[in-house]
Design a protein around this motif. Structure first.
Motif, short mmCIF file in Angstrom:
data_model
loop_
_atom_site.label_atom_id
_atom_site.label_comp_id
_atom_site.label_asym_id
_atom_site.label_seq_id
_atom_site.Cartn_x
_atom_site.Cartn_y
_atom_site.Cartn_z
N SER A 230 0.96 -1.27 -0.06
CA SER A 230 0.09 -0.21 0.09
C SER A 230 0.79 1.24 -0.12
CB SER A 230 -0.88 0.04 1.25
OG SER A 230 -1.82 -1.13 1.45
N LEU A 231 0.59 2.27 -1.02
CA LEU A 231 1.45 3.39 -0.97
C LEU A 231 0.48 4.79 -1.08
CD1 LEU A 231 1.51 4.58 -4.13
CD2 LEU A 231 2.89 2.38 -4.32
N VAL A 240 5.70 8.78 -1.20
CA VAL A 240 5.95 9.52 0.31
C VAL A 240 5.56 8.59 1.41
CG1 VAL A 240 5.72 11.58 -0.89
CG2 VAL A 240 3.96 10.68 -0.03
N ALA A 241 4.86 7.47 1.23
CA ALA A 241 4.32 6.68 2.32
C ALA A 241 4.19 5.17 1.86
CB ALA A 241 3.47 7.10 3.20
N LYS A 242 4.62 4.17 2.27
CA LYS A 242 4.37 2.77 2.01
C LYS A 242 4.45 1.84 2.98
CE LYS A 242 6.59 -0.10 -1.82
NZ LYS A 242 7.68 -0.19 -2.71
N CYS A 243 3.60 0.93 3.10
CA CYS A 243 3.49 -0.14 3.93
C CYS A 243 4.72 -1.39 3.63
CB CYS A 243 2.06 -0.92 3.99
SG CYS A 243 0.74 0.04 4.63
N THR A 251 1.15 6.42 6.52
CA THR A 251 0.37 7.78 6.72
C THR A 251 1.25 8.86 6.05
OG1 THR A 251 -0.57 7.07 8.75
CG2 THR A 251 -0.82 9.65 8.21
N ALA A 252 0.54 9.69 5.21
CA ALA A 252 1.11 10.84 4.74
C ALA A 252 0.46 12.09 4.72
CB ALA A 252 1.48 10.59 3.30
#
Length: 275
Positions: A230-231, A240-243, A251-252
């Motif tokens: 997930s991103l 800018v955010a990635k699981c 979270t971003a």
């Protein structure tokens, strides 16, 4: 505006999936204090065959009326945490077929958007596995946007990502950020997931927000795997955010000033000539 993507490993037990989503969202709210959370595609059901999907399906109410277990769970989550909830997608029971449908709720639990997946996943994967979404689901025919915290969001689901004209239509409808909740297969995801997400961000100069399922699930006696990762990507195409692997969240902060600057300095929508 802070947004959290929730990554799940859902199966065919709808009650457990709802409980897992509630726990993950509660953890994200406590840790990162998002203004909006988003769930994966068909987060109430993955696997188990046609019968499991039909059991998980809900008849969606007229907004303001009482709905089924997943519908009411999303409303309750929104009110409890005072956040917007983008419900990834759930299985909607239609008159003749099911639909793969997104629901969005405001912090008071009021439904503010409903989107039916337009492009249906009828493909054969690189490993020879066939997927025929149209055998069970009908397709939507309308693009959908909604507003939250001064930002206009567009709704898409998974396989929609391969059709850039859909995303151009959302940009022209005012979208500044676009959701892509997904159950991307492992075989396609490892080669195409991040490339497609970043491409849609760059083309539309929108934030791309993609909550995805991870791990494996059972389908008609066989194990299938989904890619996860997930991103959130910004309008320049940076992730800018990635699981990481496994269940969790990322979270971003969506910066409207960055969106405006990218569009001002490279006004691609004004330059278009062929579409």
């Amino acid at each position: 505006m802070r947004i959290s993507v929730i990554q799940m490993n859902q199966g065919s037990d709808k009650a457990k999936n709802i409980a897992d989503a509630e726990q993950l969202i509660a953890a994200a709210c406590e840790s990162d204090r998002p203004h909006l959370v988003t769930l994966p595609e068909t987060w109430t059901n993955l696997g188990g065959g046609r019968e499991a999907r039909e059991r998980a399906a809900e008849i969606l109410p007229t907004p303001g009326e009482e709905g089924g277990p997943a519908y009411e769970a999303m409303r309750a989550i929104a009110r409890r945490h005072e956040i917007h909830v983008h419900g990834g997608s759930i299985v909607e029971k239609g008159m003749e077929k099911l639909f793969n449908t997104t629901l969005v709720f405001d912090p008071e639990g009021v439904e503010i958007a409903r989107y039916r997946k337009i492009h249906l996943f009828d493909i054969t994967g690189p490993d020879g596995t066939g997927y025929r979404e149209s055998a069970l689901y009908g397709g939507g025919d309308q693009i959908v946007t909604f507003a939250a915290h001064g930002i206009t969001f567009g709704c898409t689901i998974c396989y929609d990502v391969r059709f850039p004209e859909h995303y151009l239509a959302l940009r022209r409808a005012g979208a500044e950020a676009i959701f892509i909740p997904s159950n991307f297969t492992l075989m396609t995801g490892k080669d195409h997931w991040e490339v497609l997400m970043r491409a849609r961000a760059i083309e539309t100069q929108c934030w791309i927000i993609a909550a995805a399922s991870t791990g494996s699930y059972e389908e008609r006696g066989a194990q299938r795997q989904v890619y996860g990762h997930s991103l959130i990507a910004d309008p320049w195409g940076h992730v800018v955010a990635k699981c990481s692997d496994g269940v969790g969240f990322a979270t971003a902060h969506l910066d409207a000033a960055l969106t405006a600057r990218v569009r001002r300095d490279m006004p691609v929508l004004d330059h278009r000539r062929l579409a």
